[in-house]
Design a protein around this motif. Structure first.
Motif, mmCIF file in Angstrom:
data_model
loop_
_atom_site.group_PDB
_atom_site.id
_atom_site.type_symbol
_atom_site.label_atom_id
_atom_site.label_comp_id
_atom_site.label_asym_id
_atom_site.label_seq_id
_atom_site.Cartn_x
_atom_site.Cartn_y
_atom_site.Cartn_z
ATOM 1 N N GLY A 137 41.349 -68.067 7.565
ATOM 2 C CA GLY A 137 40.321 -68.354 8.571
ATOM 3 C C GLY A 137 39.213 -69.223 7.985
ATOM 4 N N VAL A 138 38.815 -68.874 6.790
ATOM 5 C CA VAL A 138 37.754 -69.644 6.126
ATOM 6 C C VAL A 138 38.261 -71.070 5.842
ATOM 7 N N THR A 139 39.501 -71.172 5.423
ATOM 8 C CA THR A 139 40.104 -72.502 5.196
ATOM 9 C C THR A 139 40.075 -73.328 6.480
ATOM 10 N N LEU A 140 40.357 -72.676 7.613
ATOM 11 C CA LEU A 140 40.371 -73.415 8.889
ATOM 12 C C LEU A 140 38.962 -73.816 9.324
ATOM 13 N N ILE A 141 37.949 -73.041 8.952
ATOM 14 C CA ILE A 141 36.570 -73.467 9.252
ATOM 15 C C ILE A 141 36.256 -74.737 8.448
ATOM 16 N N GLU A 142 36.662 -74.747 7.186
ATOM 17 C CA GLU A 142 36.444 -75.945 6.359
ATOM 18 C C GLU A 142 37.197 -77.135 6.947
ATOM 19 N N PHE A 143 38.421 -76.879 7.412
ATOM 20 C CA PHE A 143 39.217 -77.932 8.042
ATOM 21 C C PHE A 143 38.510 -78.454 9.301
ATOM 22 N N ALA A 144 37.958 -77.522 10.099
ATOM 23 C CA ALA A 144 37.270 -77.919 11.342
ATOM 24 C C ALA A 144 36.073 -78.825 11.025
ATOM 25 N N LYS A 145 35.392 -78.532 9.926
ATOM 26 C CA LYS A 145 34.238 -79.368 9.548
ATOM 27 C C LYS A 145 34.697 -80.803 9.248
ATOM 28 N N LYS A 146 35.827 -80.921 8.556
ATOM 29 C CA LYS A 146 36.338 -82.265 8.240
ATOM 30 C C LYS A 146 36.770 -82.985 9.512
ATOM 31 N N GLU A 147 37.384 -82.230 10.403
ATOM 32 C CA GLU A 147 37.832 -82.803 11.679
ATOM 33 C C GLU A 147 36.620 -83.306 12.478
ATOM 34 N N LEU A 148 35.548 -82.534 12.418
ATOM 35 C CA LEU A 148 34.310 -82.909 13.101
ATOM 36 C C LEU A 148 33.821 -84.271 12.606
ATOM 37 N N VAL A 149 33.775 -84.402 11.291
ATOM 38 C CA VAL A 149 33.310 -85.648 10.678
ATOM 39 C C VAL A 149 34.210 -86.794 11.141
ATOM 40 N N MET A 150 35.532 -86.534 11.107
ATOM 41 C CA MET A 150 36.480 -87.582 11.478
ATOM 42 C C MET A 150 36.287 -88.039 12.925
ATOM 43 N N LEU A 151 35.917 -87.075 13.787
ATOM 44 C CA LEU A 151 35.757 -87.401 15.206
ATOM 45 C C LEU A 151 34.332 -87.845 15.539
ATOM 46 N N GLY A 152 33.457 -87.890 14.519
ATOM 47 C CA GLY A 152 32.108 -88.406 14.724
ATOM 48 C C GLY A 152 31.118 -87.391 15.265
ATOM 49 N N PHE A 153 31.373 -86.088 15.022
ATOM 50 C CA PHE A 153 30.450 -85.047 15.478
ATOM 51 C C PHE A 153 29.755 -84.393 14.285
ATOM 52 N N LYS A 154 28.629 -83.709 14.599
ATOM 53 C CA LYS A 154 27.889 -83.008 13.539
ATOM 54 C C LYS A 154 27.626 -81.561 13.903
ATOM 55 N N ARG A 155 28.196 -81.129 15.020
ATOM 56 C CA ARG A 155 27.860 -79.793 15.522
ATOM 57 C C ARG A 155 29.124 -79.090 15.996
ATOM 58 N N LEU A 156 29.351 -77.881 15.461
ATOM 59 C CA LEU A 156 30.503 -77.054 15.853
ATOM 60 C C LEU A 156 29.951 -75.775 16.477
ATOM 61 N N CYS A 157 30.337 -75.482 17.724
ATOM 62 C CA CYS A 157 29.863 -74.272 18.392
ATOM 63 C C CYS A 157 31.015 -73.303 18.618
ATOM 64 N N CYS A 158 30.699 -72.037 18.694
ATOM 65 C CA CYS A 158 31.709 -71.028 19.018
ATOM 66 C C CYS A 158 31.003 -69.805 19.589
ATOM 67 N N ASP A 159 31.778 -68.844 20.041
ATOM 68 C CA ASP A 159 31.183 -67.569 20.432
ATOM 69 C C ASP A 159 32.033 -66.459 19.864
ATOM 70 N N CYS A 160 31.439 -65.298 19.765
ATOM 71 C CA CYS A 160 32.220 -64.147 19.302
ATOM 72 C C CYS A 160 31.610 -62.865 19.841
ATOM 73 N N TRP A 161 32.374 -61.815 19.713
ATOM 74 C CA TRP A 161 31.933 -60.487 20.132
ATOM 75 C C TRP A 161 30.771 -60.056 19.258
ATOM 76 N N SER A 162 29.717 -59.503 19.904
ATOM 77 C CA SER A 162 28.553 -59.105 19.097
ATOM 78 C C SER A 162 28.425 -57.599 18.973
ATOM 79 N N GLY A 163 29.445 -56.851 19.445
ATOM 80 C CA GLY A 163 29.428 -55.393 19.271
ATOM 81 C C GLY A 163 29.678 -55.041 17.803
ATOM 82 N N ASN A 164 29.833 -53.703 17.556
ATOM 83 C CA ASN A 164 30.164 -53.265 16.191
ATOM 84 C C ASN A 164 29.105 -53.720 15.182
ATOM 85 N N GLU A 165 27.847 -53.563 15.591
ATOM 86 C CA GLU A 165 26.722 -53.932 14.716
ATOM 87 C C GLU A 165 26.805 -55.369 14.221
ATOM 88 N N ARG A 166 27.338 -56.228 15.075
ATOM 89 C CA ARG A 166 27.354 -57.681 14.833
ATOM 90 C C ARG A 166 28.135 -58.083 13.570
#
Ligand SMILES: CC(C)(COP(=O)(O)OP(=O)(O)OC[C@H]1O[C@@H](n2cnc3c(N)ncnc32)[C@H](O)[C@@H]1OP(=O)(O)O)[C@@H](O)C(=O)NCCC(=O)NCCS
Length: 198
Positions: A137-166
Motif C-alpha cells: 500500500g505504501v509502495t502504491l502511494i509512492e507510485f501515485a505521487k509519481k503518477e501525479l507528477v507525470m500528469l501535471g498535478f500536485k494534489r492527491l485527495c482521498c477519503d477514509c473511514w474515521s471510526g476506530n479512533e481514527r
C-alpha cells in the motif's frame, strides 16, 4: 519486505476480480484491528453491482491508457510481488480518478479548477497474501505521487473511514496526508484527506 512492481490493471488478467478478492480478505481482517464497522462483515466479491463497478473502473483505465488525462479519466494499478517460486502475483491495488467519489461531493467538489487534484477512491492490499503484501500500500502511494507528477498535478485527495479512533486517518497522516473536512455518509463517518507535493 517484498520488492514490488506496479503495472496497469487489465480485464485480461482479471484484475477487477482481484480487487474484490482484496476487499473480501480485508473484510475478514478488519475486525482484528477494531475496524469491523469499516466495511461490514459480508464478502462483496459475489455482488453483481460491485463486480460491475470494478469492471468499469478497469475497463475505463484500459481504454484511457494511451489517452491524455481528462475529466472522466481513471487509472487502475496493481502491485505485484514474487512468491516463493519466483512467480509474480498481485498483492495490492490502487485506483486514481479525475473526480472525487460521489459520496464526498457535499464535502469537496468533484473537481476544483482553481486547485486541481487527482482522487484516490481505492487503496487496498490482499491480506490473504500475508507478509508478501506487507508494504504494498505504501509502495502504491509512492507510485501515485509519481503518477501525479507525470500528469501535471500536485494534489492527491482521498477519503477514509474515521471510526476506530481514527486509526486509518492516522495511517494516511503518517504517509504525509493532511485531514481536510470530515463527513458522514449514511451513518458512515469519514474523513477527506489531501497530500500536496512541493
Ligand atoms: C491501507 C493498506 C493498503 C496499506 O497496506 P500496507 O502498505 O501493506 O500496510 P499495512 O497493511 O501493514 O498497514 C499499515 C498499518 O496500518 C494499519 N491499518 C491498515 N488499514 C487499516 C484500517 N483499515 N484500520 C486500522 N488500521 C489499519 C495496519 O494495521 C498497519 O498497522 P501497524 O503498522 O501497526 O502494523 C492496507 O493495510 C489495507 O488494504 N488496509 C485495509 C483496507 C483499507 O482500509 N484501505 C484504505 C481504504 S481508504
Amino acid at each position: 519486505m517484498s520488492t514490488f512492481t506496479v503495472r496497469p490493471a487489465s480485464l485480461a488478467t482479471n484484475d477487477d476480480a482481484f480487487l474484490l478478492e482484496c476487499f473480501d480478505s480485508q473484510i475478514k481482517w478488519l475486525p482484528s484491528v477494531g475496524a469491523g464497522d469499516q466495511w461490514g462483515s459480508e464478502p462483496v466479491s459475489g455482488e453483481p453491482d460491485t463486480q460491475n463497478r470494478y469492471r468499469k473502473y478497469v475497463q475505463t483505465s484500459q481504454d484511457g491508457e494511451r489517452q491524455p488525462w481528462g475529466e472522466d479519466s481513471c487509472r487502475v494499478y496493481i502491485a505485484e510481488a514474487n512468491d516463493q517460486n519466483g512467480k509474480a502475483v498481485p498483492v495490492a491495488g490502487l485506483i486514481l480518478t479525475a473526480k472525487a467519489s460521489d459520496y464526498v461531493q457535499s464535502t469537496i467538489p468533484a473537481q476544483d479548477p482553481t486547485d486541481p487534484f487527482i482522487y484516490m477512491p481505492l487503496l487496498i492490499s490482499d491480506r490473504e497474501k500475508g507478509s508478501l503484501s506487507k508494504g504494498a500500500g505504501v509502495t502504491l502511494i509512492e507510485f501515485a505521487k509519481k503518477e501525479l507528477v507525470m500528469l501535471g498535478f500536485k494534489r492527491l485527495c482521498c477519503d477514509c473511514w474515521s471510526g476506530n479512533e481514527r486509526r486509518l486517518v492516522q495511517f494516511y497522516e503518517s504517509k504525509g496526508f493532511k485531514a481536510l473536512a470530515s463527513f458522514t455518509h449514511d451513518g458512515w463517518p469519514g474523513q477527506v484527506l489531501e497530500l500536496r507535493l512541493e
